[in-house]
Design a protein around this motif. Sequence first.
Motif, mmCIF file in Angstrom:
data_model
loop_
_atom_site.group_PDB
_atom_site.id
_atom_site.type_symbol
_atom_site.label_atom_id
_atom_site.label_comp_id
_atom_site.label_asym_id
_atom_site.label_seq_id
_atom_site.Cartn_x
_atom_site.Cartn_y
_atom_site.Cartn_z
ATOM 1 N N PHE A 123 1.630 7.593 -6.424
ATOM 2 C CA PHE A 123 0.539 8.534 -6.884
ATOM 3 C C PHE A 123 -0.408 7.810 -7.967
ATOM 4 N N PRO A 124 -1.664 8.274 -8.070
ATOM 5 C CA PRO A 124 -2.570 7.651 -9.269
ATOM 6 C C PRO A 124 -1.972 7.866 -10.594
ATOM 7 N N GLU A 125 -2.205 6.984 -11.493
ATOM 8 C CA GLU A 125 -1.815 7.196 -12.656
ATOM 9 C C GLU A 125 -2.860 8.171 -13.494
ATOM 10 N N THR A 126 -4.217 7.869 -13.276
ATOM 11 C CA THR A 126 -5.115 8.674 -14.022
ATOM 12 C C THR A 126 -6.267 9.123 -13.090
ATOM 13 N N ALA A 127 -7.194 9.862 -13.515
ATOM 14 C CA ALA A 127 -8.252 9.993 -12.388
ATOM 15 C C ALA A 127 -9.127 9.067 -12.168
ATOM 16 N N GLU A 128 -9.158 7.986 -13.297
ATOM 17 C CA GLU A 128 -10.059 6.822 -12.982
ATOM 18 C C GLU A 128 -9.084 5.735 -12.169
ATOM 19 N N ASP A 129 -8.021 6.002 -11.783
ATOM 20 C CA ASP A 129 -7.190 5.011 -11.323
ATOM 21 C C ASP A 129 -7.796 4.749 -9.726
ATOM 22 N N GLU A 130 -8.463 3.984 -9.390
ATOM 23 C CA GLU A 130 -9.390 3.522 -8.370
ATOM 24 C C GLU A 130 -8.390 2.933 -7.295
ATOM 25 N N ASP A 131 -7.461 2.028 -7.737
ATOM 26 C CA ASP A 131 -6.668 1.562 -6.704
ATOM 27 C C ASP A 131 -5.631 2.405 -6.199
ATOM 28 N N GLY A 132 -5.049 3.210 -7.104
ATOM 29 C CA GLY A 132 -4.171 4.126 -6.661
ATOM 30 C C GLY A 132 -4.764 5.037 -5.577
ATOM 31 N N PHE A 133 -5.915 5.704 -5.953
ATOM 32 C CA PHE A 133 -6.629 6.480 -5.109
ATOM 33 C C PHE A 133 -7.005 6.003 -3.675
ATOM 34 N N ALA A 134 -7.274 4.552 -3.681
ATOM 35 C CA ALA A 134 -7.612 3.759 -2.502
ATOM 36 C C ALA A 134 -6.302 3.775 -1.651
ATOM 37 N N ALA A 135 -5.130 3.417 -2.403
ATOM 38 C CA ALA A 135 -3.927 3.376 -1.455
ATOM 39 C C ALA A 135 -3.495 4.704 -1.070
ATOM 40 N N LEU A 136 -4.001 5.622 -1.801
ATOM 41 C CA LEU A 136 -3.398 7.024 -1.289
ATOM 42 C C LEU A 136 -4.405 7.522 -0.035
ATOM 43 N N ARG A 137 -5.662 7.087 -0.062
ATOM 44 C CA ARG A 137 -6.470 7.422 1.160
ATOM 45 C C ARG A 137 -5.975 6.670 2.259
ATOM 46 N N THR A 138 -5.713 5.457 2.197
ATOM 47 C CA THR A 138 -5.195 4.779 3.366
ATOM 48 C C THR A 138 -3.807 5.254 3.708
ATOM 49 N N ALA A 139 -2.895 5.546 2.971
ATOM 50 C CA ALA A 139 -1.765 6.001 3.446
ATOM 51 C C ALA A 139 -1.881 7.464 4.127
ATOM 52 N N LEU A 140 -2.966 8.323 3.785
ATOM 53 C CA LEU A 140 -2.988 9.671 4.228
ATOM 54 C C LEU A 140 -3.673 9.421 5.663
ATOM 55 N N ARG A 141 -4.080 8.352 6.101
ATOM 56 C CA ARG A 141 -4.638 8.117 7.771
ATOM 57 C C ARG A 141 -3.532 8.045 8.562
ATOM 58 N N ASP A 142 -2.209 7.589 8.057
ATOM 59 C CA ASP A 142 -0.985 7.581 8.784
ATOM 60 C C ASP A 142 -0.229 8.920 8.636
ATOM 61 N N ARG A 143 -0.112 9.539 9.869
ATOM 62 C CA ARG A 143 0.454 11.060 9.727
ATOM 63 C C ARG A 143 1.787 10.915 9.434
ATOM 64 N N THR A 167 3.157 9.040 6.866
ATOM 65 C CA THR A 167 3.236 8.884 5.520
ATOM 66 C C THR A 167 2.465 10.185 4.931
ATOM 67 N N ALA A 168 1.561 10.727 5.428
ATOM 68 C CA ALA A 168 0.965 11.847 5.046
ATOM 69 C C ALA A 168 1.767 12.861 4.643
ATOM 70 N N THR A 202 0.786 -1.151 -0.133
ATOM 71 C CA THR A 202 0.152 0.115 -0.022
ATOM 72 C C THR A 202 0.885 1.173 -0.008
ATOM 73 N N LEU A 203 1.892 1.361 0.688
ATOM 74 C CA LEU A 203 2.729 2.419 0.770
ATOM 75 C C LEU A 203 3.433 2.805 -0.531
ATOM 76 N N ILE A 204 4.036 1.405 -1.131
ATOM 77 C CA ILE A 204 4.566 1.684 -2.443
ATOM 78 C C ILE A 204 3.611 2.133 -3.534
ATOM 79 N N ARG A 205 2.374 1.630 -3.294
ATOM 80 C CA ARG A 205 1.501 2.150 -4.349
ATOM 81 C C ARG A 205 0.998 3.694 -4.259
ATOM 82 N N ALA A 206 0.986 3.890 -2.872
ATOM 83 C CA ALA A 206 0.564 5.454 -2.682
ATOM 84 C C ALA A 206 1.669 6.490 -3.120
#
Length: 337
Positions: A194-214, A216-217, A187-191
């Motif tokens: 960064f997302p490849e495009t605006a439709e990259d759901e997996d990239g945004f999901a990993a980014l949202r998870t990473a932002l919950r950690d202070r 990593t954010a 998850t950290l590596i994927r975040a």
Amino acid sequence: MNDKSDTSPTPIGVYGRVGGARITSVEVIAGLVSVLWLLGAGVFFLVLGAGEAGTLEWLTAVMLVLAIILPVAMIWVVVAVARSSRAVREDSQRLQAAVEAIRDSYMSGMRPPTDEAGEDSISRKLDEIAAAQRKTETALATFHSTRSSEAPKRETPEPAPVPQEDQAPLPLDVAADAEQVKLPNSTLIRALNFPETAEDEDGFAALRTALRDRVTANLVQAAQDVLTLLSQDGIYMDDLRPDMARPELWRRFAQGERGRVVAGLGGIRDRSSLALTAGRMRQDPIFRDAAHHFLRRFDAMLQDFEPSATDQEISSLAETRTARAFMLLGRVAGVFA
């Protein structure tokens, strides 16, 4: 700027003109001298040497013939040399004319294109650059909106109760914030890529998870800042093709080794990107502060990431956009020197 359009054209047939067929004064003089010499020799044999011609031995006769023929032969050798010299001179003139014609054609081709094809080519290049810029801005704008939507969901800790006079003071209950959930390495590596495009759901999901950690954010924010500043100079991480270092070098760097032993981590070889980044680092204090802040954050993350990461995970981390920015800025800042 005035174009050179009045250049006189090259005469027709100048390259194939041959001037060796006409008779010149050299040939005329040579012919007259040869005739005079042969006449003189004939007079010698017929008039002056008629009484002694029968007593001449054959060797003497051969020598006399050679004495008569050789001067004539030498005269025509000189004529041949003169004709060759004239042919070389004419070839040199034709070559000079060809060079001048080529130079004029090259100079006319150096003029800026004004036809529709040239304008279409320039417009196409500008459209491609604008499309790449819009792609980056769209991803960053979506990332901003995602962070903004996540921010209000964080619950602020309730204030600790005020201790009574007969009650001992209790420590502030901050266990919810103090205990940070460790992100999976994938998850950290994927975040960090960064997302490849605006439709990259997996990239945004990993980014949202990473932002919950202070921690990593903070790293993601620092990476986003330097990527945005680099894009202002036309430097995009997708365009860079660094020399990938072995996982052992990343581990040695994470364990505190510096200097030439880890110089292979600075695998960015793009000279224009290095020059633009170095110039921005010297002249822009905001960019310099953002770069140094990002380098510190990435270094701290790498120290925590390395002990539990496999070699494959380290190689995957090195291929992310964030790691490429670290290679570029670290080489410019002299981290790997």
